[in-house]
Design an enzyme around this catalytic site. Structure first.
Site, PDB file in Angstrom:
ATOM      1  N   HIS A 490       0.832  -1.206   0.000  1.00  7.86           N
ATOM      2  CA  HIS A 490       0.000   0.000   0.000  1.00  7.86           C
ATOM      3  C   HIS A 490       0.864   1.253   0.000  1.00  7.86           C
ATOM      4  O   HIS A 490       0.669   2.162  -0.822  1.00  7.86           O
ATOM      5  CB  HIS A 490      -0.914  -0.023   1.226  1.00  7.86           C
ATOM      6  CG  HIS A 490      -1.840   1.153   1.316  1.00  7.86           C
ATOM      7  ND1 HIS A 490      -3.165   1.093   0.968  1.00  7.86           N
ATOM      8  CD2 HIS A 490      -1.621   2.439   1.715  1.00  7.86           C
ATOM      9  CE1 HIS A 490      -3.728   2.276   1.139  1.00  7.86           C
ATOM     10  NE2 HIS A 490      -2.811   3.108   1.603  1.00  7.86           N
ATOM     11  N   GLU A 491       1.817   1.306   0.919  1.00  8.57           N
ATOM     12  CA  GLU A 491       2.640   2.515   1.035  1.00  8.57           C
ATOM     13  C   GLU A 491       3.569   2.665  -0.165  1.00  8.57           C
ATOM     14  O   GLU A 491       3.818   3.788  -0.625  1.00  8.57           O
ATOM     15  CB  GLU A 491       3.454   2.477   2.335  1.00  8.57           C
ATOM     16  CG  GLU A 491       2.616   2.423   3.606  1.00  8.57           C
ATOM     17  CD  GLU A 491       1.666   3.605   3.755  1.00  8.57           C
ATOM     18  OE1 GLU A 491       1.956   4.684   3.179  1.00  8.57           O
ATOM     19  OE2 GLU A 491       0.641   3.464   4.437  1.00  8.57           O
ATOM     20  N   HIS A 494       1.983   4.442  -2.964  1.00  7.71           N
ATOM     21  CA  HIS A 494       2.016   5.893  -2.757  1.00  7.71           C
ATOM     22  C   HIS A 494       3.353   6.466  -3.258  1.00  7.71           C
ATOM     23  O   HIS A 494       3.398   7.552  -3.845  1.00  7.71           O
ATOM     24  CB  HIS A 494       1.833   6.233  -1.280  1.00  7.71           C
ATOM     25  CG  HIS A 494       0.432   6.132  -0.788  1.00  7.71           C
ATOM     26  ND1 HIS A 494      -0.647   6.648  -1.472  1.00  7.71           N
ATOM     27  CD2 HIS A 494      -0.087   5.596   0.362  1.00  7.71           C
ATOM     28  CE1 HIS A 494      -1.760   6.432  -0.797  1.00  7.71           C
ATOM     29  NE2 HIS A 494      -1.455   5.796   0.310  1.00  7.71           N
TER      30      HIS A 494
END
Length: 589
Positions: A490-491, A494
């Protein structure tokens, strides 16, 4: 048999080989040194963020940032309204955003990662000072009038340039700059009060250190490495600091219901005495501000620039989700209650029981051994697989920088390269292990924007990804929970969202997209953490990385993803719809 002459001849040859070997070694060392120097110079050329600022450096740079911003805004405000142009009004403001981005991050990023407490404190003070200045600067009527005058000329501009102007005007007017002077002065006072209350609220949370004294029997079920890392009191009890990570671990793993209740209550009641009155004041102030700006309430103000457009649509959406999940959640709750009754002879279910019994139910229903599952996700294997996966999907190449210059020796630096043409398109840092003084949660922070500079050249983006994984000893490797693999994915998306951005303005670069969209790329890519093809890429048994997750285990993880979705969604709905305030009385204050 070798004669004396032969021995002398061999020794000469050996001596020559030694000299040649030494020369080659020196040449290689020189080449390595030159490569390191040129590599660092190449990175230094593009990466302008600074990590070596002292507290006095931070204060001085903070003051310079504010002085430079004031100089630019004063110059823009001095442009006569009948002579406004894009070059004299918008270009200076856009260039300032590029110029100050890295300088601000150099001052403020250290509050999250610096080893020195003095530096972290100086960085936090600088961030507060810059935020306060920007809040004041954003209320400058003289600058707003000039920008508004230009917007009304409706010059023919590129779409992104026009969007920049439209957003400037919109943001100024949402701050009340189109109001009369008296109303604007009162609004400014209210906003300052909100800013101060928010700072106090956050400071209270950061400074309140909740610590519990618990014995080992009260912490049954917690991993040995967690218990080993706790300090001991003189009576032998363990010192448990209730930071978010410890709180989540105890609520998920502790087998003692009384401990879970104690921990949940202590964590949820942090700063209760001081912060609840602050929240009450904030609700009233935000309502007043919204009314000043012509909105019915704060909810209408917030949703006006979101996709929903109104709080009624948000409420309707939440009601629909709630109805769809109610029967599912009730069925799931009965299962968990039966598990609790069997284990604790009590089926009175509390919010602090939720994560523990969901984990227990999943272990029973899916025959999952979470500790054994971790063996297939060594950090090194998962990270290598993640990078390979993103290279294939996004058409990139990642090059790890040897001996990177960073804020801590554990930090990794990667260069991001366009696989098609070989161009460098950005950089990212990975700061994955927990340590004293470091920010405890996972996040991604843009350090440099991808945008055009004043001279028309492109500035390469830089991002930093922070996690708080347990650092292994020399003989160990870090094994990840599947949920931590999910967070890693997820990160990192980003990071890719920021680094792959290619826009003209710092205001729109990377993660600075519309609020409704900022999480979408990461949420989409999370799906790959449940697909067999990608799981085989990011997994590998820690003793033999070639040994991948079995097909059955991949299928189990995919099925588990939907497990207890009803209760978990209801939990999020609780946070979304919680109302315990007399809103009908707000207008009387």
């Amino acid at each position: 048999m070798v004669d004396a002459a032969g021995k002398r001849k061999d020794s000469k040859l050996m001596g020559g080989a030694v000299v040649a070997g030494a020369a080659i070694g020196a040449l290689l060392a020189a080449k390595l040194l030159l490569g390191l120097i040129f590599g660092r110079n190449r990175e230094k050329k593009h990466i302008k963020i600074r990590w070596n600022l002292s507290p006095s450096d931070i204060k001085r740079q903070c003051d310079e940032i504010i002085a430079r911003s004031k100089e630019v805004h004063d110059a823009v405000a001095s442009v006569p309204l009948d002579k406004v142009t894009y070059a004299t009004v918008i270009a200076p403001l856009a260039n300032l955003e590029v110029e100050e981005f890295v300088l601000i991050q150099s001052c403020t990023f250290l509050s999250l990662v610096a080893a020195s407490k003095d530096i972290r404190q100086a960085s936090a003070v600088a961030e507060s000072k810059i935020d306060h200045y920007h809040a004041q600067c954003s209320m400058r009527e003289d600058v707003y009038c000039v920008v508004k005058a230009l917007s009304q000329k409706r010059e023919a501009l590129q779409p992104e340039n026009q969007r920049f102007i439209d957003h400037l005007v919109r943001d100024y007017e949402r701050l009340g700059l189109s109001l009369k002077p008296e109303a604007r002065a009162e609004l400014k006072r209210l906003k300052r009060s909100v800013e101060e209350l928010c700072d106090t609220f956050q400071t209270n949370l950061e400074e309140e250190k909740v610590v519990l004294s618990l014995n080992r029997m009260q912490l049954l079920g917690l991993p040995p490495d967690f218990l080993k890392g706790l300090e001991k009191y003189e009576d032998g009890n363990l010192k448990v600091c209730l930071n978010p990570l410890n709180y989540a671990l105890i609520l998920e793993r502790c087998r003692v219901g009384a401990t879970r209740r104690t921990v949940a209550s202590a964590f949820d009641q942090r700063c209760l005495k001081h912060n609840v009155p602050i929240l009450e004041q904030l609700v009233k102030l935000r309502h007043k501000i919204a009314r000043f700006l012509g909105y019915e309430d704060h909810a209408h103000y917030v949703t006006a620039i979101r996709m929903a457009q109104s709080p009624m649509k948000v409420s309707k959406f939440l009601e629909i989700i709630n109805m769809k999940m109610s029967l599912i959640a009730e069925k799931e709750l009965r299962k968990l209650q039966s598990l609790k009754k069997a284990e604790e002879e009590n089926d009175e279910f509390e919010i602090g029981d939720l994560m523990y019994y969901i984990r227990k139910a999943e272990e029973l229903e899916f025959h999952l051994d979470y500790d054994s599952l971790k063996d297939y996700f060594p950090l090194e294997v998962a990270l290598k697989g993640l990078l390979y996966f993103q290279e294939e999907i996004l058409g990139l190449k990642f090059r790890k920088v040897k001996y990177p210059q960073a804020w801590h020796p554990d930090v990794l630096l990667y260069v991001v390269i366009d696989a098609e043409n070989g161009d460098t398109i950005g950089f990212f840092y990975l700061d994955l292990f927990s340590r004293d003084g470091k920010y405890k949660n996972a996040c991604v922070l843009p350090l440099q924007p991808s945008c055009l500079r004043k001279d028309g050249t492109r500035q390469l983006p830089v991002a930093a990804m922070l996690m708080s994984l347990k650092k292994p000893s020399n003989k160990e490797c870090t094994l990840l929970e599947h949920s931590e693999v999910l967070t890693l994915f997820h990160e990192f998306i980003h990071v890719m969202h920021h680094v792959c951005s290619c826009v003209s303005f710092a205001r729109f670069s990377g993660l600075r997209v519309e609020d409704d969209f900022v999480e979408i790329p990461s949420q989409i890519f999370e799906n790959w953490c449940f697909e067999r093809a990608s799981l085989e890429i990011i997994s590998g048994f820690y003793k033999d990385p070639k040994k991948k997750l079995s097909h059955e285990l991949c299928q189990t993880l995919k099925r588990k993803r939907q497990a207890y979705a009803g209760l978990l969604t209801k939990r999020q709905l609780l946070f979304s719809t919680f109302i315990d305030f007399p809103f009908q009385d707000l207008d009387s204050h």
